[in-house]
Design a protein around this motif. Structure first.
Motif, short mmCIF file in Angstrom:
data_model
loop_
_atom_site.label_atom_id
_atom_site.label_comp_id
_atom_site.label_asym_id
_atom_site.label_seq_id
_atom_site.Cartn_x
_atom_site.Cartn_y
_atom_site.Cartn_z
N UNK A 180 115.51 -61.92 -71.56
CA UNK A 180 115.35 -61.20 -70.29
C UNK A 180 116.61 -60.38 -70.04
N UNK A 181 116.40 -59.09 -69.75
CA UNK A 181 117.53 -58.21 -69.53
C UNK A 181 117.63 -57.85 -68.05
N UNK A 182 118.86 -57.78 -67.56
CA UNK A 182 119.07 -57.62 -66.11
C UNK A 182 118.42 -56.37 -65.56
N UNK A 183 118.54 -55.23 -66.27
CA UNK A 183 117.97 -54.00 -65.72
C UNK A 183 116.45 -54.05 -65.68
N UNK A 184 115.84 -54.65 -66.70
CA UNK A 184 114.39 -54.79 -66.70
C UNK A 184 113.94 -55.77 -65.62
N UNK A 185 114.69 -56.86 -65.45
CA UNK A 185 114.37 -57.82 -64.40
C UNK A 185 114.42 -57.15 -63.03
N UNK A 186 115.45 -56.32 -62.80
CA UNK A 186 115.61 -55.66 -61.51
C UNK A 186 114.43 -54.72 -61.21
N UNK A 187 113.97 -54.03 -62.24
CA UNK A 187 112.81 -53.14 -62.06
C UNK A 187 111.59 -53.94 -61.64
N UNK A 188 111.33 -55.05 -62.32
CA UNK A 188 110.17 -55.87 -62.00
C UNK A 188 110.32 -56.52 -60.63
N UNK A 189 111.52 -57.02 -60.32
CA UNK A 189 111.74 -57.68 -59.03
C UNK A 189 111.46 -56.72 -57.88
N UNK A 190 111.95 -55.49 -58.00
CA UNK A 190 111.72 -54.51 -56.93
C UNK A 190 110.24 -54.19 -56.80
N UNK A 191 109.56 -54.06 -57.92
CA UNK A 191 108.14 -53.74 -57.92
C UNK A 191 107.33 -54.83 -57.24
N UNK A 192 107.57 -56.07 -57.61
CA UNK A 192 106.78 -57.17 -57.04
C UNK A 192 107.19 -57.49 -55.61
N UNK A 193 108.45 -57.28 -55.26
CA UNK A 193 108.89 -57.45 -53.88
C UNK A 193 108.13 -56.50 -52.95
N UNK A 194 107.96 -55.26 -53.40
CA UNK A 194 107.25 -54.28 -52.57
C UNK A 194 105.80 -54.71 -52.31
N UNK A 195 105.25 -55.45 -53.27
CA UNK A 195 103.85 -55.88 -53.13
C UNK A 195 103.72 -57.27 -52.54
N UNK A 196 104.86 -57.93 -52.31
CA UNK A 196 104.82 -59.29 -51.79
C UNK A 196 104.28 -60.28 -52.80
N UNK A 197 104.54 -60.02 -54.08
CA UNK A 197 104.05 -60.87 -55.17
C UNK A 197 105.25 -61.55 -55.83
N UNK A 198 105.06 -62.80 -56.22
CA UNK A 198 106.13 -63.56 -56.85
C UNK A 198 106.40 -63.06 -58.28
N UNK A 199 107.67 -62.93 -58.61
CA UNK A 199 108.05 -62.64 -59.99
C UNK A 199 108.15 -63.97 -60.72
N UNK A 200 107.00 -64.45 -61.19
CA UNK A 200 106.97 -65.76 -61.83
C UNK A 200 107.37 -65.67 -63.30
#
Length: 262
Positions: free
Chosen positions: A116-136
């Motif tokens: 897992x790479x930090x920049x890719x994680x950050x992209x996914x975290x922001x995307x799922x946060x906007x949708x109110x979905x857990x980054x599982x």
């Protein structure tokens, strides 16, 4: 120079479309990954899109392979294609499920660690946060990127693809694949866009083959393809001429018109 023949449909010779001496553009291969393609469950649309995009960009797509979701098959295909072509584009197998194993095996092909790479994680975290979905944990799998790779933006569902060496790893969903191709192509050096013209002849291939071969020999920098069809019980042939020199293409079409008047 004797022009080779290849078979397009059984029993129908087709003049080789690529003349080795005239190949100056960068080359490419496509690797389609997924059991669903090989089983017939899913019809691939990405090859058609990529072929058109690469042609416009001046990169010659020369080979397409389809492999199953089998680790060794993916790794071996990536190694072979990356060694032979300027670019390799993969499609499929970078999602969140257990059978999405493309990233791991592209990494293995280049002997690179993957995590897992930090920049890719950050992209996914922001995307799922906007949708109110857990980054599982399953979704976090899509942030696993080989060491040294460059991310490919995914403007549709956020999960990035990546480029490693000369291999560009993309999603299989057509809309996402197309968006990723649009993002990658401007970063790649292309050659001369390939132009094409066609002539429909109401004659069978056997009737035109000898003359067509002679004309092809006069224009070794162009490729000539013959594609048979049947219309109202009569046989015909579509002759397609391709190349990067517009003037020579026009000259070849004029030669065809003279040889096969309407």
């Amino acid at each position: 120079m004797q022009h080779p023949f290849k078979t397009g449909t059984p029993g129908a010779p087709v003049l080789a479309e690529l003349q080795e001496a005239a190949m100056t553009n960068p080359t490419a291969a496509m690797l389609i990954i997924g059991d669903e393609i090989l089983s017939g469950r899913t019809r691939d649309a990405n090859m058609h899109h990529l072929a058109k995009a690469l042609t416009s960009h001046g990169i010659d797509l020369e080979e397409v392979r389809v492999v199953a979701d089998v680790p060794d098959a993916i790794t071996e295909a990536v190694k072979a294609l990356a060694a032979r072509y300027t670019h390799v584009f993969t499609s499929g197998g970078i999602g969140p499920t257990h059978d999405d194993i493309t990233a791991d095996n592209v990494a293995r092909a280049f002997d690179r660690p993957i995590d897992v790479r930090d920049d890719a994680r950050a992209i996914l975290a922001a995307h799922y946060d906007r949708q109110g979905i857990e980054l599982n944990e399953a979704r976090l799998r899509m942030a696993r990127i080989p060491e040294g790779a460059t991310l490919i933006e995914n403007p549709i569902s956020a999960a990035p693809g990546f480029s490693l060496e000369n291999v560009h790893v993309m999603a299989g969903v057509p809309a996402i694949f197309e968006a990723m191709v649009a993002g990658v192509l401007p970063t790649l050096t292309g050659g001369a866009p390939i132009l094409s013209q066609s002539l429909q002849l109401l004659r069978g291939e056997g009737d035109i083959a000898a003359t067509l071969g002679q004309i092809a020999e006069e224009f070794p920098e162009l490729s000539f393809g013959s594609y048979p069809f049947q219309l109202n019980g009569a046989f015909g042939t579509n002759v397609v001429v391709r190349g990067s020199d517009a003037a020579r293409l026009d000259a070849a079409m004029a030669a065809l018109d003279r040889a096969f008047p309407a």
